[in-house]
Write a protein that holds these residues in place. Structure first.
Motif, PDB file in Angstrom:
ATOM      1  N   MET A 133     -13.828  -3.465  -0.587  1.00 40.40           N
ATOM      2  CA  MET A 133     -14.932  -3.303  -1.525  1.00 40.40           C
ATOM      3  C   MET A 133     -14.451  -3.524  -2.950  1.00 40.40           C
ATOM      4  O   MET A 133     -15.133  -4.147  -3.770  1.00 40.40           O
ATOM      5  CB  MET A 133     -15.499  -1.889  -1.386  1.00 40.40           C
ATOM      6  CG  MET A 133     -16.762  -1.622  -2.200  1.00 40.40           C
ATOM      7  SD  MET A 133     -18.224  -2.445  -1.551  1.00 40.40           S
ATOM      8  CE  MET A 133     -18.407  -3.805  -2.689  1.00 40.40           C
ATOM      9  N   SER A 134     -13.243  -3.045  -3.249  1.00 41.85           N
ATOM     10  CA  SER A 134     -12.705  -3.183  -4.603  1.00 41.85           C
ATOM     11  C   SER A 134     -12.468  -4.638  -4.969  1.00 41.85           C
ATOM     12  O   SER A 134     -12.768  -5.064  -6.091  1.00 41.85           O
ATOM     13  CB  SER A 134     -11.401  -2.391  -4.724  1.00 41.85           C
ATOM     14  OG  SER A 134     -11.633  -1.015  -4.576  1.00 41.85           O
ATOM     15  N   ALA A 138     -14.574  -6.579  -7.805  1.00 43.76           N
ATOM     16  CA  ALA A 138     -13.820  -7.020  -8.981  1.00 43.76           C
ATOM     17  C   ALA A 138     -14.015  -8.502  -9.242  1.00 43.76           C
ATOM     18  O   ALA A 138     -14.187  -8.930 -10.385  1.00 43.76           O
ATOM     19  CB  ALA A 138     -12.342  -6.697  -8.793  1.00 43.76           C
ATOM     20  N   ARG A 139     -13.979  -9.304  -8.193  1.00 46.38           N
ATOM     21  CA  ARG A 139     -14.137 -10.755  -8.373  1.00 46.38           C
ATOM     22  C   ARG A 139     -15.514 -11.115  -8.919  1.00 46.38           C
ATOM     23  O   ARG A 139     -15.684 -12.162  -9.549  1.00 46.38           O
ATOM     24  CB  ARG A 139     -13.889 -11.465  -7.048  1.00 46.38           C
ATOM     25  CG  ARG A 139     -12.410 -11.542  -6.710  1.00 46.38           C
ATOM     26  CD  ARG A 139     -12.173 -12.286  -5.426  1.00 46.38           C
ATOM     27  NE  ARG A 139     -10.744 -12.524  -5.231  1.00 46.38           N
ATOM     28  CZ  ARG A 139     -10.189 -12.841  -4.067  1.00 46.38           C
ATOM     29  NH1 ARG A 139     -10.955 -12.935  -2.981  1.00 46.38           N
ATOM     30  NH2 ARG A 139      -8.894 -13.062  -3.971  1.00 46.38           N
ATOM     31  N   ASN A 140     -16.480 -10.244  -8.690  1.00 44.77           N
ATOM     32  CA  ASN A 140     -17.834 -10.498  -9.171  1.00 44.77           C
ATOM     33  C   ASN A 140     -18.163  -9.678 -10.414  1.00 44.77           C
ATOM     34  O   ASN A 140     -19.329  -9.546 -10.783  1.00 44.77           O
ATOM     35  CB  ASN A 140     -18.834 -10.194  -8.056  1.00 44.77           C
ATOM     36  CG  ASN A 140     -18.774 -11.207  -6.926  1.00 44.77           C
ATOM     37  OD1 ASN A 140     -19.318 -12.302  -7.031  1.00 44.77           O
ATOM     38  ND2 ASN A 140     -18.096 -10.859  -5.844  1.00 44.77           N
ATOM     39  N   SER A 141     -17.108  -9.107 -11.040  1.00 47.58           N
ATOM     40  CA  SER A 141     -17.263  -8.329 -12.278  1.00 47.58           C
ATOM     41  C   SER A 141     -18.159  -7.113 -12.095  1.00 47.58           C
ATOM     42  O   SER A 141     -18.787  -6.646 -13.042  1.00 47.58           O
ATOM     43  CB  SER A 141     -17.801  -9.209 -13.415  1.00 47.58           C
ATOM     44  OG  SER A 141     -16.955 -10.301 -13.649  1.00 47.58           O
ATOM     45  N   ALA A 483     -20.066  -7.607   1.165  1.00 45.91           N
ATOM     46  CA  ALA A 483     -20.622  -8.624   0.267  1.00 45.91           C
ATOM     47  C   ALA A 483     -22.001  -8.210  -0.233  1.00 45.91           C
ATOM     48  O   ALA A 483     -22.321  -8.359  -1.427  1.00 45.91           O
ATOM     49  CB  ALA A 483     -20.693  -9.966   0.980  1.00 45.91           C
ATOM     50  N   ASP A 484     -22.826  -7.666   0.653  1.00 46.02           N
ATOM     51  CA  ASP A 484     -24.176  -7.240   0.267  1.00 46.02           C
ATOM     52  C   ASP A 484     -24.121  -6.071  -0.708  1.00 46.02           C
ATOM     53  O   ASP A 484     -24.886  -6.017  -1.686  1.00 46.02           O
ATOM     54  CB  ASP A 484     -24.964  -6.857   1.516  1.00 46.02           C
ATOM     55  CG  ASP A 484     -26.370  -6.383   1.186  1.00 46.02           C
ATOM     56  OD1 ASP A 484     -27.160  -7.205   0.692  1.00 46.02           O
ATOM     57  OD2 ASP A 484     -26.656  -5.188   1.394  1.00 46.02           O
ATOM     58  N   THR A 485     -23.218  -5.133  -0.450  1.00 44.38           N
ATOM     59  CA  THR A 485     -23.085  -3.985  -1.340  1.00 44.38           C
ATOM     60  C   THR A 485     -22.648  -4.417  -2.732  1.00 44.38           C
ATOM     61  O   THR A 485     -23.164  -3.925  -3.752  1.00 44.38           O
ATOM     62  CB  THR A 485     -22.081  -2.972  -0.766  1.00 44.38           C
ATOM     63  OG1 THR A 485     -22.505  -2.565   0.540  1.00 44.38           O
ATOM     64  CG2 THR A 485     -21.952  -1.754  -1.660  1.00 44.38           C
ATOM     65  N   ALA A 486     -21.697  -5.343  -2.792  1.00 40.51           N
ATOM     66  CA  ALA A 486     -21.230  -5.845  -4.096  1.00 40.51           C
ATOM     67  C   ALA A 486     -22.359  -6.527  -4.853  1.00 40.51           C
ATOM     68  O   ALA A 486     -22.485  -6.380  -6.083  1.00 40.51           O
ATOM     69  CB  ALA A 486     -20.065  -6.796  -3.898  1.00 40.51           C
TER      70      ALA A 486
END
Length: 511
Positions: A133-134, A138-141, A483-486
């Motif tokens: 999740m981290s 992080a990659r998506n800010s 991915a959905d959560t991010a």
């Protein structure tokens, strides 16, 4: 009331180490009758001031002090941090993130990564990063604090740290400490007085002749190690053969607007470059081996790889990787650089201060200074340095790079025995073990071994309790949930603004 209590604590040096020590001691023990805490520092003596990235344990320290996180973030120009990105370490063009938190979900009584290893052998090409999740956030800010009540969501176990202006953090802790009766004395120390028989330090003498007497002295004088090294003569364990970087150039630059909550480490020809985005600027530095590149070349390399215009000239720093043979000698305890230094590759410098303070609070002495307590403190310090050392060496040793003399040296060095065993265990059947509560967890070791290209020869047999098709199905489901959560998380910038943690214009110019 014990008659042999410590009544006068003198902290020599300010900066992050000095004010963290003062703040913690005032919070934990400041209400003891007759206890005085005095910090001596000189505005004329600069601090290293480049340790701006932390690891999740810093939240425990801030909680101990009872700090308001929103105020802390705002007044130190801080950003959140979900991990460290390593660029070009395994080979040029490759990158991965060492995340805080966990990977996936443990299943069938074994760690998740064994199911991922099985999936890889079944043809699943997903990367380990996809299950964190981290990493994905992080990659998506994106950023969100952990939500333990959401037990079935990957946000329930998010772990985070901070990236902050170390100078502003020291000032923040100074205000905290002085509000709790810590005395700050301005002045340059020119002499140290010792007891003629025991050798214990009795006082430090300032340039103007003032004497600051104490029972317990905390050496926070930086690389100089004025009390522990210079005065008491405690020697230094040199680890340059394993960690050859011995210099750094540091420079801030204007903010590029990047809001990714990560510290970035990019491998260079003779070392590596850090990048730490804060709210008001970006911290940068090149950690390098002076045997493989000149100072001028290092400075030029650093300046050529900034995201935005520099705000100062590069600041040179010299160091030797290692630690003092003993962190506590007689009535002196060293904190921070005065006790040792391991390069900031995994942001452990501030943690070593924090853990040293915690050990001291646990073993806080009387005026008898019992040797068995001192010995236990020193064993704990050495153990922690050793554990961190081996983890740092892993990054250098496990590389495919052979494009410079520096990297050829690193990839062919003989690792310490403990690291050799960890590598062998993973290469056989993907086993990862955390020894005697060492700082870095199984997740950390797994992340860097996989990221640096160490391949597991197999996986735990219990992973076969799940049929092959079910393994692949669950792996896909976990990736999709993360991915959905991010996607639904706020950006870090939006989170800072919504929380009231974004710094104001006046503060943005403070450092």
């Amino acid at each position: 009331m014990r008659p042999d209590r410590i009544r006068r604590v003198v902290i020599v040096g300010g900066g992050t180490a000095g004010w963290m020590t003062a703040a913690a001691m005032a919070q934990v023990m400041g209400s003891l009758p007759d206890l005085t805490i005095e910090l001596v520092e000189s505005d004329a003596i600069g601090t290293v001031g480049v340790g701006e990235a932390t690891i999740p344990q810093i939240t425990l320290f801030n909680d101990l002090l009872g700090l308001d996180e929103i105020q802390f973030m705002r007044e130190t120009n801080a950003t959140y941090k979900l991990g460290i990105e390593f660029v070009d370490w395994r080979r040029i063009g490759h990158r991965y993130i060492h995340p805080f938190g966990t990977y996936g979900i443990d299943m069938m009584g074994i760690e998740f990564h064994h199911h991922w290893l099985k999936g890889r052998m079944l043809g699943d090409t997903s990367e380990l990063d996809d299950y964190s999740m981290s990493v994905v956030a992080a990659r998506n800010s994106k950023f969100l604090r952990p939500q333990p009540e959401a037990r079935n969501s990957p946000v329930s176990k998010i772990a985070y740290a901070f990236q902050f202006d170390a100078g502003l953090y020291a000032r923040f802790l100074r205000r905290f400490s002085e509000a709790r009766s810590v005395t700050r004395t301005e002045g340059r120390i020119t002499r140290v007085n010792q007891h003629p028989e025991s050798g214990f330090i009795t006082a430090v003498v300032l340039e103007d002749g003032r004497e600051i007497a104490g029972d317990l002295f905390i050496d926070c004088s930086g690389f100089r190690s004025m009390l522990l090294g210079e005065t008491l003569g405690v020697g230094y364990e040199d680890w340059t053969r394993w960690l050859p970087c011995d210099r750094a150039m540091a420079v801030p630059c204007e903010s590029s607007g990047d809001q990714q909550p990560i510290t970035r480490s990019t491998a260079r020809t003779a070392g590596w470059q850090w990048r730490i985005p804060l709210q008001h600027r970006t911290g940068n530095g090149y950690v390098y081996s002076s045997a493989h590149i000149s100072d001028d070349e290092a400075a030029a390399t650093l300046l050529a790889h900034l995201d935005a215009p520099a705000l100062a000239d590069p600041k040179p720093i010299r160091f030797t990787a290692g630690h003092r043979h003993r962190s506590w000698e007689k009535n002196v305890v060293a904190m921070g650089l005065a006790g040792g230094f391991l390069e900031p590759l995994e942001s452990t410098s501030i943690h070593l201060i924090q853990s040293g303070i915690a050990r001291l609070m646990s073993l806080f002495p009387t005026q008898g200074f019992h040797q068995q307590e001192i010995d236990r403190y020193n064993r704990g310090s050495v153990k922690e340095y050793l554990d961190i050392r081996d983890f740092l060496i892993l990054h250098y040793k496990a590389t495919e790079r052979d494009d410079s003399d520096f990297w050829r040296y690193c990839r062919t060095l003989t690792p310490p025995e403990g690291l050799q065993e960890k590598l062998a265990m993973f290469r056989s059947n993907g086993r990862v073990f955390r020894e005697h509560e060492e700082l870095f967890t199984e997740t950390s070791w797994l992340s860097v071994m996989v990221g640096q290209g160490i391949e597991a020869g197999g996986y735990h047999p219990a992973a076969d309790l799940l049929p092959d098709a079910e393994t692949l199905k669950r792996l896909h489901h976990i990736r999709a949930i993360i991915a959905d959560t991010a996607d639904r998380m706020p950006t870090q910038r939006d989170f800072l603004i919504a929380e009231g943690s974004a710094s104001g214009e006046v503060l943005r110019k403070a450092s």
